[in-house]
Write an enzyme that holds these catalytic residues in place. Sequence first.
Site, PDB file in Angstrom:
ATOM      1  CD  GLN A 104       1.150   0.077  -5.823  1.00 39.00           C
ATOM      2  OE1 GLN A 104       1.203  -0.159  -4.752  1.00 39.00           O
ATOM      3  NE2 GLN A 104       1.301   1.296  -6.351  1.00 39.00           N
ATOM      4  CE1 TYR A 185       7.542  -0.479   1.051  1.00 35.14           C
ATOM      5  CE2 TYR A 185       6.475   0.717  -0.553  1.00 35.14           C
ATOM      6  CZ  TYR A 185       6.527   0.394   0.614  1.00 35.14           C
ATOM      7  OH  TYR A 185       5.802   1.000   1.781  1.00 35.14           O
ATOM      8  N   GLY A 330      -4.753  10.605  -3.570  1.00 36.45           N
ATOM      9  CA  GLY A 330      -4.494   9.775  -2.653  1.00 36.45           C
ATOM     10  C   GLY A 330      -5.448  10.165  -1.197  1.00 36.45           C
TER      11      GLY A 330
END
Length: 379
Positions: A104, A185, A330
Amino acid sequence: MTFESISPHLLSPFMLGDLPLKNRVVMAPLTRSRAGVGRIPNALMAEYYAQRASAGLIIGEATTISEQANGWLNSPGIYSDEQIGGWKQVVDAIHVKGGHIFLQLWHTGRASHSSFHNGQLPVAPSAIRISAYEIHTPSGKQPHEIPRVLETEEIPGIVEDYRKAAERSQAAGFDGVEIHAANGYLIDQFLQSKTNQRSDRYGGSLENRFRFLQEIVEAVLTVWPANRVGVRINPNGVDGEMGSPDFRETFLYVAKQLNIYNLSYLHVMDGDTSGFHELTDIGFHGLDEPMTLAEFRSVFAGVLIGNSGYTQETAEKAIQAGYGDMIAFGRLYISNPDLVERFTHNLELNPMADPSTWYAFGAEGYTDFPIYADTALSS
């Protein structure tokens, strides 16, 4: 002893483009802060990922594309030869076990601090500060700062940083890359009207706000084939103090535009388990519900990965219904390195890991979780 799985669709093999996957379980990118001050992946990280190699696909933790992109303590980078070498040992450890991993690619944008940049302010599309919480910096916990606005002529340089990071990820042996366009982000800051108040070609209209991500995708596609490039978005989330009143219109537009590129997948933080901004979408008749995989399926023809608090049961239902092709997990992967095996044999999951160990340095809460032995499975 014979087991009948409760999730035959989730555990079925899947062709991700030309990449044969053992199952449809995805290990989501999880920032774990074990790379140290040099941001170089290490043997402990290789052990951590190798423990989880039974996932159909691992999406490696968010990895910064440049020094300017940094904004977390001890997170890894992919902008130096030493970092490439560190990642090679991680990738090799996964491949030896028959696993696959994408990296990523990450730029934190305004979600950073001058302490990471020798006193230089973090950058963003507009001068809008995160005010809801503080940031952990090399100088301790501090308030966020008003970021420096990126000049129009600076943006191609950041796009080039993404392209170079794509090259370095290829040199490290990764199977592909995921462009991190979520969670408040830098790319997300350009996409959302809340954080993008520019008046140049990168702001204003949906087309202009999408342009930064579009240019990054096209740059990365000069390095990787389309079937080895994914994109992650989070239309519902509040991470990074995000949430825009036109969120539904924005992210349906993004999905439609990404459709053009025949990418490996679109990775969607759907639902509201990670927080929902609870805004009413002004363009959709007052609809104020979180966006779902089903909505994205209606506009995106490629592979969809869902990710937001899924359980084994809800993941199976999403795939069986045709809404998602793969499901990412996750937090379950933090304490269950053998998650696929536990799903396969209907085994109880380990308790949730102590949050105080999530970003600590060392093996505790990282590589020390119980794994069912073969003898236990056959008893």
